[in-house]
Design an enzyme around this catalytic site. Structure first.
Site, PDB file in Angstrom:
ATOM      1  N   CYS A 122       4.608   0.919  -6.109  1.00 45.61           N
ATOM      2  CA  CYS A 122       3.765   1.969  -5.545  1.00 45.61           C
ATOM      3  C   CYS A 122       3.834   2.007  -4.027  1.00 45.61           C
ATOM      4  O   CYS A 122       3.611   3.048  -3.417  1.00 45.61           O
ATOM      5  CB  CYS A 122       2.317   1.770  -5.993  1.00 45.61           C
ATOM      6  SG  CYS A 122       1.712   0.122  -5.665  1.00 45.61           S
ATOM      7  N   GLU A 144      -6.013   2.601  -8.344  1.00 46.94           N
ATOM      8  CA  GLU A 144      -4.884   2.295  -7.463  1.00 46.94           C
ATOM      9  C   GLU A 144      -3.698   3.073  -8.013  1.00 46.94           C
ATOM     10  O   GLU A 144      -3.105   2.674  -9.017  1.00 46.94           O
ATOM     11  CB  GLU A 144      -4.614   0.783  -7.467  1.00 46.94           C
ATOM     12  CG  GLU A 144      -5.729  -0.049  -6.862  1.00 46.94           C
ATOM     13  CD  GLU A 144      -5.591  -0.191  -5.341  1.00 46.94           C
ATOM     14  OE1 GLU A 144      -4.458  -0.138  -4.826  1.00 46.94           O
ATOM     15  OE2 GLU A 144      -6.626  -0.330  -4.667  1.00 46.94           O
TER      16      GLU A 144
END
Lengths: 487, 491
Positions: B263, B225
């Site tokens: 993110c 991720e």
């Protein structure tokens, strides 16, 4: 169509140029349309139909593969993969509507499948036609541009692909690159959106390490030692035929899901060995080295790998059937061994050939320790009528796939994912799983401006926290307050 | 009450040997079969829920300490989100664990088949510092639900949280199966050398490469991720109410969540030349309304990142493009919400992920140009777009690629359990949340069953033409042809 032509070598520059061309093709949007994908699949279906005899010929040249096996295991499976994909293409391409959560109310959500981009398929030598075309079908059906690197150890099939594939598909987006280690290395240095590799664990590690440099996701279809547990309560005649055809009827044991070794009880082993001997003679005659129904060993390297196993001390004296070899013809007869040492070569490495060791235990429950002492295989088989043993096998054995009372068949079922776990691989394919393997599942969430939770924003207060808590926990009251309370 | 079998956990010092011993114990525990049962998984998830409830104050406290997060933000983004996820897992666990029956073609009869999910084994979760509790426990929920033993390495850059997890998790969860190992790059390296059945990594692309390279040695599957520059396309919205709401959502996503260190936070905006001035004014207004009190904003995690962000503004041409904010407080590690208008595209602020409270606004002639702009750049974790234009929306979905696309809002895709969460290309691969978490940590094992009743002799050698013909008919599902051939009435 790339490859070795006169003095040209497929090096880094060529690899770069190939990827660049495919990227341009992909960016132009060519491979994304339904029409393009369907056209490619139709082309491949035509190829399989029109070139069936050339394919069979190439397989005979590379592996002395019997025509029946070529049809059963390569051509027909490739054909069904193609037709299944064509039939379902439209459905698979459609976005999948999913319910949205109350936390995000009001919203609508869907999952859109999109191609990854430009992908690399590296194929293996034992089913050189199928293991090349099947992943390529997956890549195409998901809308990618693809480079296929067939195995150089099956040169006739590799050459066939290089020659005929461009005649049937769009060669600006689907390319064949022939070659061995240098060419594969040049390809692996490039940036791909996915790499699909079929082969062994050693090269699998190299592929994954190369992919890591570009954060490229990989599918690795590897192998392992597929065990067959045989209980004494089975219909022995049928069981033995199924084991035999799964072992020697699959490229003479050179198949990733072929039975590697058998485990059975000490008391049952003699019967099992007898039954196997009878079946082997029925299938392949008294002189199996001369049977046209057995593939040969692919090359001298692998032949020696197998004879080394047979010649090892304390192993050669355990042969109870077969053992004949012919180096000139690269043939080895179906061979049964009984109770070889656990630390022998034949029990430590994937055999990938016509040798079948039989390991005996006092009771079948003892077999799980043996099976689990080895790395997770691609397939595991159990022959039994005892439901309890069957359930124990399922719970205790981790493998890519499990088949009860038969061998290898699951690979033909397009509704089951085909892939390994642990050392036997990463990822799965076949049927829709192929489409998924080469797609990115993009979440698309859509909201409007109708409802606004002022509670989301600073300045924060305890009251806002209370509402958020309720909202996150799906409370309708909190939702109501969240939507309508003014801050 | 911890599910401990008479063992004291969590207060030993971890040397290299200690680390390996801990992992070996997790492996032994997994091999014993303990973690596979429904009861164990349920008890662990329930224990996690209790931890979230009973230690909520402590969690909010450590998040404030490590990142300066306001308690409401910390609850909204981490504790609350986790509660929802655990509830969802508990609700669906039985369903997820159930084998999936599979349909088969007639030719395969009589075979019955199903797909049985099984745990992968012992998994490693390496978490990030910006949502140090969320990004540690969210993957852990998936690992546990799928029946694995797990080792968690929280980020050392959020030390208070790391310590909290190391102390509290063993008190609530089965410490023979779930371990927390604290440490920095050295510890991570030691862990990566070991053999895992899965590695789940959240962090930067640079470290992602290291993780995947290490995993390759053992053929360990990984989920990465990562991040990227997540853009927000801002089209002209008709009503001023909509505009105001959209700008609020943008501001919330840029500054309201870990001060831009997220993110899925907005990295930069794309807007038309024409609309930019209006947008900037609206943003200024919202910044005043939401963030006047800097107590409601998080802090930069450490000096290194603070300096990195300050350096982004050093360049003359970048500094000249600042139209709002820009002030920094080194002692507090605080940088105020800052807006830049058209900084040069070749400067670091536009080539690297910002991960901070600096918001570049890039203007285009027309908003549709944003699609080409994005296609020329690495695929981000999410593309945000504020627009009413359905055609434009469809073009964004069709012609760009990203982990996710979110229209007219920000960040909340993180809370939606029915859609997969993960990246593509440079933003990573592998997905989780909801059932996707369960699947991420499972091996979906196909199981086929046959019996001995029906047997086709033409499956076996010795081969002949007739057998070949029979098979051709079967494979074409030409049952009539098959029967005729079988009876010798057809060639």
């Amino acid at each position: 169509m790339e490859g070795k032509t006169s003095n040209e070598v497929f090096n880094r520059e060529k690899a770069e140029a190939t990827v660049k061309e495919l990227r341009q093709s992909f960016r132009a949007g060519k491979t994304k349309t339904y029409e393009w994908r369907a056209a490619q699949l139709e082309g491949i279906a035509r190829l399989i139909k029109e070139k069936e005899s050339e394919i069979t010929q190439a397989l005979r040249s590379d592996l002395a593969k019997p025509e029946m096996e070529s049809y059963l295991h390569e051509i027909s499976l490739a054909k069904s993969a193609c037709l299944f994909a064509l039939k379902n293409l439209k459905k698979w391409m459609k976005p999948e509507k999913v319910p949205a959560a109350i936390t995000t109310f009001p919203s609508s959500a869907q999952i859109v499948s999109e191609p990854l981009g430009v992908v690399l398929v590296i194929s293996a030598w034992n089913y050189p036609f199928l293991l090349s075309i099947d992943p390529v079908i997956g890549a195409i059906v998901a809308g990618n541009a693809v480079v296929l690197k067939p195995s150089e150890i099956a040169p006739a099939t590799s050459e066939l692909f290089a020659k005929i594939l461009p005649e049937y598909v769009d060669s600006s987006s689907i390319k064949v690159v022939e070659g061995g280690v240098p060419e594969t290395t040049a390809l692996l240095e490039q940036k791909w959106d996915k790499i699909f590799y079929t082969g062994n664990g050693k090269v699998g590690r190299i592929v994954m390490a190369a992919a890591a440099k570009n954060l490229t996701p990989v599918s690795l279809e590897l192998g392992g030692k597929s065990p067959v547990l045989v209980d004494s309560d089975v219909n022995l005649k049928v069981a033995v035929k199924r084991i035999a055809v799964g072992k020697w009827g699959c490229n003479n044991g050179q198949a990733c899901i072929a039975p590697d070794y058998i485990i059975t009880t000490k008391s049952f082993a003699p019967q099992l060995v007898e039954a196997l001997k009878v079946t082997l003679e029925r299938f392949y005659g008294k002189n199996p080295l001369e049977s046209a129904d057995l593939s040969r060993i692919v090359n001298l390297n692998h032949f020696k790998h197998l004879t080394d196993m047979l010649d090892e001390e304390n192993v050669s004296d355990k042969i109870v059937c077969g053992g004949q070899t012919d180096e000139k013809q690269l043939k080895i007869a179906p061979t049964l061994l009984l109770d070889v040492p656990h630390d022998s070569l034949i029990m430590k490495n994937e055999i990938f050939g016509p040798l079948l060791p039989i390991v005996t235990v006092d009771k079948l429950e003892d077999s799980f320790e043996i099976i689990n002492s080895m790395s997770k295989p691609l397939a595991a088989y159990v022959f039994t009528k005892n439901k309890k043993l069957e359930q124990e096998f399922l719970s205790n054995v981790s493998a890519g796939g499990i088949l009860v009372n038969d061998v290898a068949l699951h690979l033909a079922n397009l509704y089951l994912p085909f892939g390994g776990v642990g050392e036997s691989g990463i990822g799965a394919y076949h049927g829709k799983f192929s489409f998924d393997a080469f797609s990115h599942k993009k979440a698309v969430l859509s909201r409007g401006f109708a409802g606004e939770a002022g509670a989301r924003y600073p300045p924060y207060t305890p009251e806002k926290q209370w509402i958020l808590k309720g909202l996150i926990n799906g409370s309708i009251v909190a939702l109501f307050l969240a939507l309508f309370k003014r801050f | 009450m911890a599910l401990i079998t008479g063992k004291k956990c969590g207060d030993e010092e971890m040397g290299a040997l200690g680390l390996e011993t801990e992992v070996a114990e997790a492996r032994t525990t997994f091999d014993s079969g303990k973690t596979k049962g429904f009861e164990w998984r349920k008890s662990q998830l329930e224990a996690l829920l209790r931890l979230l409830q009973e230690k909520e104050e402590d969690m909010l406290k450590v998040l404030k300490e490590d990142l300066g997060k306001h308690r409401v933000e910390a609850y909204r983004d981490e504790v609350g989100a986790l509660t929802k996820s655990v509830d969802n897992a508990l609700l669906n666990l039985k369903k997820w664990m159930a084998p999936e029956k599979v349909s088969l073609p007639l030719v395969a009869v009589p075979t019955v088949a199903e797909i049985v999910p099984e745990p992968l084994g012992v998994v490693l979760v390496i978490s990030s510092w910006n949502f140090p509790i969320g990004l540690s426990l969210e993957p852990l929920i998936g690992a546990i639900a799928a029946g694995n033993a797990a080792v968690l390495k929280p980020s050392e850059l959020a030390p208070a949280t790391s310590e909290f997890l190391a102390v509290e998790i063993p008190k609530y969860l089965d410490c023979e199966a779930i371990k927390v190992i604290q440490g920095g790059p050295q510890v991570a390296e030691q862990l990566l050398d070991l053999k895992w059945d899965k590695i789940f990594f959240t962090g930067s692309a640079q470290v992602g490469r290291i993780v995947m390279t290490a995993a390759a040695k053992h053929l360990t599957p990984v989920t990465l991720e990562l991040g990227g520059k997540c853009p927000a396309i801002f089209d002209s919205l008709k009503s001023s109410r909509d505009q105001r709401m959209a700008v609020g959502r943008v501001a919330g996503a840029k500054w309201g969540s870990c001060l831009g260190q997220a993110c899925i936070g907005i990295d930069y905006l794309l807007v038309t030349d024409e609309y930019a001035p209006t947008l900037i004014e609206l943003l200024k207004g919202v910044i005043k309304e939401f963030f006047s009190n800097s107590e409601h904003l998080a802090r930069i995690v450490n000096k290194h990142h603070f300096q990195r962000l300050c350096n982004l503004l050093q360049d003359e041409s970048v500094a000249a493009s600042v139209v709002h904010g820009g002030s920094v407080n080194a002692e507090e590690l605080f940088i105020e919400p800052t807006i830049l208008l058209n900084p040069p595209l070749d400067k670091e602020i536009m080539t690297e992920e910002i991960f901070g409270p600096l918001l570049p606004i890039i203007t285009l002639k027309k908003i549709e140009d944003s699609i080409e702009f994005l296609r020329a750049r690495p695929k981000p974790l999410v593309i945000y777009a504020f627009t009413h234009d359905e055609k434009f929306k469809q073009r964004i979905v069709d012609d760009t690629s990203s982990g996710c696309v979110m229209f007219n809002d920000t960040l909340i895709q993180y809370l939606c359990d029915t859609i997969p969460f993960g990246g593509v290309g440079q933003s990573g691969f592998g997905q989780y949340h909801g059932k996707f978490s369960f699947d991420n940590f499972s091996n979906r094992k196909p199981v086929g069953r046959r019996n001995f009743l029906i047997e086709f002799s033409f499956r076996y050698p010795p081969w002949n033409e007739k057998k070949l013909q029979l098979l051709r008919h079967i494979y074409r599902f030409d049952y009539i042809g098959f029967v005729l051939c079988f009876l010798g009435l057809k060639r």
